[in-house]
Design an enzyme around this catalytic site. Sequence first.
Site, mmCIF file in Angstrom:
data_model
loop_
_atom_site.group_PDB
_atom_site.id
_atom_site.type_symbol
_atom_site.label_atom_id
_atom_site.label_comp_id
_atom_site.label_asym_id
_atom_site.label_seq_id
_atom_site.Cartn_x
_atom_site.Cartn_y
_atom_site.Cartn_z
ATOM 1 N N CYS A 199 49.758 -1.968 13.465
ATOM 2 C CA CYS A 199 51.039 -1.253 13.572
ATOM 3 C C CYS A 199 50.945 0.267 13.517
ATOM 4 O O CYS A 199 51.244 0.949 14.494
ATOM 5 C CB CYS A 199 51.977 -1.727 12.461
ATOM 6 S SG CYS A 199 52.179 -3.507 12.332
ATOM 7 N N HIS B 97 57.064 3.720 10.034
ATOM 8 C CA HIS B 97 55.759 3.265 9.534
ATOM 9 C C HIS B 97 54.658 4.320 9.659
ATOM 10 O O HIS B 97 53.490 4.003 9.903
ATOM 11 C CB HIS B 97 55.324 1.972 10.224
ATOM 12 C CG HIS B 97 54.390 1.149 9.388
ATOM 13 N ND1 HIS B 97 53.668 0.094 9.902
ATOM 14 C CD2 HIS B 97 54.052 1.235 8.082
ATOM 15 C CE1 HIS B 97 52.934 -0.452 8.961
ATOM 16 N NE2 HIS B 97 53.152 0.227 7.838
#
Length: 556
Positions: A70, A126
């Site tokens: 990610c 993130h």
Amino acid sequence: MKRPSILILGLFNLIAICATRQPHIVVILGDDIGWNDLGFHGSSQIPTPNIDALGYNGVVLNKFYTQAICSPSRAAFLTGKYPVRFGYQGVPLSAGEDRPLPHDLELLPERLQKLGYKTHMVGKWHLSSGRKNDTPTARGFDTHFGYWNGFVGYFDYFAYQGLSADWNISETWSGLDLHHDFKPQWQYQGQYATDLFTEKSLDVLEAHNASEPLFLYLGHLAAHAGANGTELGVKNITQTDEKFGYIEDPRRRRYADVVSELDKSVGLVVKKLSDKGMLNNSIVLFLSDNGAQTIGIYENHGSNYPLKGLKFTLLEGGVRGSAVIYSPLLRKKGYINNRLMHITDLYPTFLDLAGGNPKLFNNLDGQNQWSTISKDLPSHRSEVLLNIDEKNGFSGLIGQAGRYKYLNGSYMNGTYDGALGDTGRAAETPSYDLEAVLQSAVNQAIQTVPGSVSLTLERIQQLRTQLDISGCNGKRRAADLPCLGECLFDLENDPCETENLFDRKPVVGANLKRKLRRYFSQLVPSRNRKIDLNSNPKNCNGTWFPWLDADGCERV
């Protein structure tokens, strides 16, 4: 009977395009979606007519590579650089970990702002939030509605973080991670995440002045595991089981529904662009950040079949990205692009389209690929650095214009290297619904754009047949031994990575190994840190917050 309204809409579109020469850029990023979970790749198990229509009308980027996980993928996209350049090659950020993107790197939205773009982000960041200065609105976005950490619950928007790995403490923190800029958004608990993020994206589009260029980055939660890293949130489990009853595994049914709802989101966004008169001067990209996690940590029961490997691995199942792009600005449309590309290429490609100075591209790893995408000309890159993880001891590189891949070692000794995932081709699986693609919101919107080529059932079937690699080019797909040493795969003739050719093609292997060694000399050591115990949501009314700022906790 509908002809006059189409002409009026076309005139409205032409007026809008005359008002701004810079294209609107919309990027929709799915999370942990498997190769086999999008209909255009050959499985009809999960209907994705809108995403499919985007590719059939535009371009399917068939050799597009991402990072394996990610945070590194998002960092590569927004910086145009390989994560090893700034120590971002390690495992994804933990909630409460202080590891921001270096501030001497100018992110894509920051540069687009300087070129006159309005920039908005919805969904997953993130990329650290220890300080307000590390969050989206300080890194180039005018607004952000969404979450800062790796995943949240599909309904409660809580982010969860265990402490055992870093501190040997048997405790899991949880707290609300849903913010509008910095303000916690408790009032949306109970609403389904995919619907909410879609709604907020539509609000951005509705409020936008179409005469000004727009950059919208929608980072969906779907199809990542949600609450506590295990949830696959659906709105109605009974309806899900009925709709996807032909799927034997009930967990896979829930995953299918999550992806199906994501597909509807893509349709709504493209329709809104059309309604606003913006579509004929837009670039719309859909992609996944990496492959699915069929088993293991944060498993979502997605499938990368027939590719080997999962998220976290450098095998094709982890890094060969699912990506489709549509724009009326494409010189060639409705085709499969088999040129080598990497997620870092999006930065200079979009910047060039926005009118950025090409001299700004010199310090990037990404290559401007617009001529490659728009005209199907040769790629501007001959190799892709997949990753160097010096802590976990594995690395990989693709060379010779995408033909060969060299790997040295595997993540966690090959835990996720197997040939896994549902084939999606069981006898009880419904046939691919060609009409659903034609009737999809995406196709209906695109067909109103002047100059669009009419999509036919025959053309859809032709493209889809070419994209289906389930036959593995005649190779026998098997869950063979992981690549614990040196491996060489011929991706052109063996896309399922069934045969290690390292000993049989020593010259090719040695050449790629030498190229990889060059990147080793440029590597910045991984900057992974332990979770900061001061980041506990209990310190801020049960919400995650920029804990390193004195004023980081927003009072509701």
